[in-house]
Design a protein around this motif. Structure first.
Motif, mmCIF file in Angstrom:
data_model
loop_
_atom_site.group_PDB
_atom_site.id
_atom_site.type_symbol
_atom_site.label_atom_id
_atom_site.label_comp_id
_atom_site.label_asym_id
_atom_site.label_seq_id
_atom_site.Cartn_x
_atom_site.Cartn_y
_atom_site.Cartn_z
ATOM 1 N N VAL A 3 -75.035 24.418 49.401
ATOM 2 C CA VAL A 3 -75.160 22.904 49.277
ATOM 3 C C VAL A 3 -75.196 22.683 47.929
ATOM 4 O O VAL A 3 -74.230 21.586 47.651
ATOM 5 C CB VAL A 3 -76.687 22.307 49.952
ATOM 6 C CG1 VAL A 3 -76.971 20.962 49.477
ATOM 7 C CG2 VAL A 3 -76.683 22.505 51.549
ATOM 8 N N PRO A 4 -75.589 23.036 46.882
ATOM 9 C CA PRO A 4 -75.306 23.105 45.518
ATOM 10 C C PRO A 4 -73.873 23.274 45.098
ATOM 11 O O PRO A 4 -73.268 22.227 44.564
ATOM 12 C CB PRO A 4 -76.091 23.694 44.806
ATOM 13 C CG PRO A 4 -77.122 24.041 45.488
ATOM 14 C CD PRO A 4 -76.665 24.332 46.924
ATOM 15 N N ALA A 5 -73.306 23.983 45.801
ATOM 16 C CA ALA A 5 -71.797 24.215 45.614
ATOM 17 C C ALA A 5 -70.925 22.985 45.903
ATOM 18 O O ALA A 5 -69.918 22.589 45.345
ATOM 19 C CB ALA A 5 -71.414 25.426 46.118
ATOM 20 N N VAL A 6 -71.301 22.537 47.016
ATOM 21 C CA VAL A 6 -70.668 21.173 47.685
ATOM 22 C C VAL A 6 -70.816 20.225 46.922
ATOM 23 O O VAL A 6 -70.091 19.183 46.390
ATOM 24 C CB VAL A 6 -70.977 20.897 49.082
ATOM 25 C CG1 VAL A 6 -70.318 19.852 49.535
ATOM 26 C CG2 VAL A 6 -70.393 22.191 50.087
ATOM 27 N N LEU A 7 -72.335 20.070 46.686
ATOM 28 C CA LEU A 7 -72.428 18.863 45.951
ATOM 29 C C LEU A 7 -72.185 18.808 44.281
ATOM 30 O O LEU A 7 -71.968 17.705 43.864
ATOM 31 C CB LEU A 7 -73.940 18.371 45.890
ATOM 32 C CG LEU A 7 -74.511 18.275 47.513
ATOM 33 C CD1 LEU A 7 -76.078 18.242 47.510
ATOM 34 C CD2 LEU A 7 -73.949 16.955 47.944
#
Length: 192
Positions: free
Chosen positions: A152-156
């Motif tokens: 999720v942090p990779a996407v955001l």
């Protein structure tokens, strides 16, 4: 319903660490850069991970019905030690793993993530953890949570934030945990 915390915590932690720099995390970066629609990508990652890890957990649980306790102990111990070695080998992502944009962002993410996860470190870890613990739901929940914590942090936040993570150190920690699980399994600690 008994929901053991140890398998949940171990599964979450080890997969979150193992996923840093993994090809599926690289895929998350590429999908985010290509589509710039984070929520369908995150939903696709979640759906693909649940499906993939539920399958892997079922395989791990099934393996325990085939092998006797001594053979299982050796298979798991050596598998975890092999995972420790594998953690130290950097992953690469082929550009062709994110083709088929005609499917839409959600479907493209589901298909790409499900296929990229087949035979990947975290899928193999899910099989082994499900075989190690008698806690299918806790393991699948934990490995899915670990995938989401890493992706999720990779996407955001994108690739820029990832450049600040010491991937070799994180992989070293994950390798040490896999190694410790392997040794523990070999000597019979934590076996059901």
């Amino acid at each position: 319903m008994n929901f053991p915390l140890e398998p949940l915590a171990v599964s979450t932690g080890i997969v979150a660490l193992a996923e840093i720099g993994d090809k599926t995390q690289l895929l998350a970066f590429m999908l985010a850069a290509r589509f710039r629609r984070p929520w369908p990508i995150i939903a696709g990652i979640f759906i693909a991970t649940i499906a993939n890890h539920a399958f892997a957990g079922a395989v791990g649980t099934w393996i325990t019905t085939l092998l006797g306790p001594d053979v299982l102990r050796w298979v798991l111990g050596l598998s975890f030690i092999a995972m420790a070695v594998w953690m130290m080998i950097p992953d690469k992502l082929d550009e062709d793993e994110i083709t088929a944009p005609k499917l839409g962002v959600l479907a493209t993410t589901i298909v790409a993530f499900f296929l990229a996860e087949m035979g990947d470190k975290t899928q193999i870890a899910t099989v082994a953890l499900a075989a190690q613990y008698d806690a299918f739901a806790a393991v699948v929940t934990g490995t899915t949570l670990g995938m989401m914590i890493a992706n999720v942090p990779a996407v955001l936040l994108g690739n820029g934030a990832a450049q600040r993570i010491p991937v070799k150190l994180v992989h070293g920690i994950a390798a040490a945990i896999f190694g410790a699980l392997g040794v523990a399994a070999l000597i019979g600690v934590g076996m059901r």
